[in-house]
Write an enzyme that holds these catalytic residues in place. Structure first.
Site, PDB file in Angstrom:
ATOM      1  N   SER A 190       0.819  -1.215   0.000  1.00  0.00           N
ATOM      2  CA  SER A 190       0.000   0.000   0.000  1.00  0.00           C
ATOM      3  C   SER A 190       0.851   1.262   0.000  1.00  0.00           C
ATOM      4  O   SER A 190       1.989   1.263   0.480  1.00  0.00           O
ATOM      5  CB  SER A 190      -0.919   0.027   1.224  1.00  0.00           C
ATOM      6  OG  SER A 190      -1.767  -1.092   1.242  1.00  0.00           O
TER       7      SER A 190
HETATM    8  N1  SAH Z   1      -0.193  -5.441   4.136  1.00  0.00           N
HETATM    9  C1  SAH Z   1       0.453  -5.720   2.883  1.00  0.00           C
HETATM   10  C2  SAH Z   1      -0.445  -5.403   1.702  1.00  0.00           C
HETATM   11  C3  SAH Z   1      -0.571  -6.600   0.880  1.00  0.00           C
HETATM   12  S1  SAH Z   1      -1.764  -6.596  -0.413  1.00  0.00           S
HETATM   13  C4  SAH Z   1       1.785  -4.999   2.788  1.00  0.00           C
HETATM   14  O1  SAH Z   1       2.114  -4.213   3.679  1.00  0.00           O
HETATM   15  O2  SAH Z   1       2.532  -5.267   1.839  1.00  0.00           O
HETATM   16  C5  SAH Z   1      -2.975  -7.679   0.256  1.00  0.00           C
HETATM   17  C6  SAH Z   1      -2.517  -9.073   0.578  1.00  0.00           C
HETATM   18  O3  SAH Z   1      -3.664  -9.780   1.068  1.00  0.00           O
HETATM   19  C7  SAH Z   1      -2.023  -9.890  -0.616  1.00  0.00           C
HETATM   20  O4  SAH Z   1      -0.732 -10.355  -0.360  1.00  0.00           O
HETATM   21  C8  SAH Z   1      -3.024 -11.044  -0.712  1.00  0.00           C
HETATM   22  O5  SAH Z   1      -2.453 -12.255  -1.132  1.00  0.00           O
HETATM   23  C9  SAH Z   1      -3.532 -11.128   0.722  1.00  0.00           C
HETATM   24  N2  SAH Z   1      -4.805 -11.818   0.922  1.00  0.00           N
HETATM   25  C10 SAH Z   1      -5.921 -11.796   0.142  1.00  0.00           C
HETATM   26  N3  SAH Z   1      -6.897 -12.553   0.689  1.00  0.00           N
HETATM   27  C11 SAH Z   1      -6.392 -13.077   1.855  1.00  0.00           C
HETATM   28  C12 SAH Z   1      -6.913 -13.944   2.874  1.00  0.00           C
HETATM   29  N4  SAH Z   1      -8.155 -14.439   2.846  1.00  0.00           N
HETATM   30  N5  SAH Z   1      -6.107 -14.243   3.917  1.00  0.00           N
HETATM   31  C13 SAH Z   1      -4.834 -13.761   3.998  1.00  0.00           C
HETATM   32  N6  SAH Z   1      -4.297 -12.944   3.068  1.00  0.00           N
HETATM   33  C14 SAH Z   1      -5.065 -12.598   2.000  1.00  0.00           C
END
Ligand code: SAH
Length: 219
Positions: A66
């Protein structure tokens, strides 16, 4: 190497000043964490020089880290204290978890893509972020054995609020998550009051990758 460290320190300082403080983030704990965590180590080598720019960046697997301001804003709205135990859904690069780890007692973070889970785990170990506990799996189910949590943050867009997460929020707990359609969502904050009653407020539009899982979008 030393000049690199200095360069990134300078970029980080100007990120906090121009993107975070300038837009009204005031929680000193959040600002200190954003000044400290080396964001460039959470992206691939090719993107390191862009790590402190004012936007999201690709982390592979069609996922993104993000925008710095969004990380700061969500973190501040969780109203964290140093004894808090926080659950994050969507570890991704691990950057948001690293920010949280500087502020609270312990961070529990779940990622559903195995390669991202493994990569972030390795980085947490390298950087000695010993209060981050990671798990590979579907975060929409929460982490029952470790619940309740003082705060919960979901960093992927949900079609609706996952019920298990509301159940696993402590009395007095706060939760933030993007809720809405596949392409755009609204930032929602939930609080659970002393009687266990849940209150909801909305905090503007946003764009996140999809939350997939039993209480999220279909794969
Ligand atoms: N907090 C992260 C942002 C990652 S983007 C950072 O600081 O980089 C969102 C992430 O959520 C992705 O990696 C995706 O694979 C994950 N995601 C999506 N659905 C999910 C679920 N049900 N459980 C765990 N992770 C999930």
């Amino acid at each position: 190497m030393t000049s690199d460290i200095r360069k990134y320190l300078r970029l980080r300082e100007s990120m906090v000043k121009n993107q975070i403080e300038a837009r009204g983030i005031t929680d000193p704990k959040v600002l200190a964490a954003m000044r400290k965590v080396p964001r460039h180590l959470f992206v691939s080598e090719a993107l390191m020089d862009q790590a402190y720019t004012d936007g999201p960046l690709s982390i592979g697997e069609y996922q993104t880290i993000s925008q710095p301001y969004i990380v700061a804003h969500m973190t501040q709205s969780l109203e964290l204290g140093k004894d808090d135990r926080v659950l994050e859904i969507g570890t991704g690069s691990g950057y948001q978890a690293a920010i949280l780890s500087q502020i609270v007692f312990r961070v529990y973070t779940i990622e559903t893509i195995r390669s991202l889970h493994m990569q972030s785990r390795r980085l947490f170990d390298e950087l000695n972020y010993s209060n981050i506990v990671t798990r590979y799996g579907d975060g929409t189910l929460g982490w029952k054995d470790e619940s309740p949590f003082d705060a919960i943050i979901v960093t992927a867009g949900a079609p609706e609020i996952p019920e298990p997460l509301v159940d696993q929020l402590a009395i007095g707990g706060r939760m933030v998550l993007p809720v809405g359609g596949r392409l755009s969502q609204e930032m929602v904050k939930l609080t659970k009051d002393q009687n266990g009653v849940v209150h909801q407020s909305k905090h503007g539009g946003c764009r996140f990758v999809k939350l997939v899982g039993d209480y999220g979008w279909e794969k």
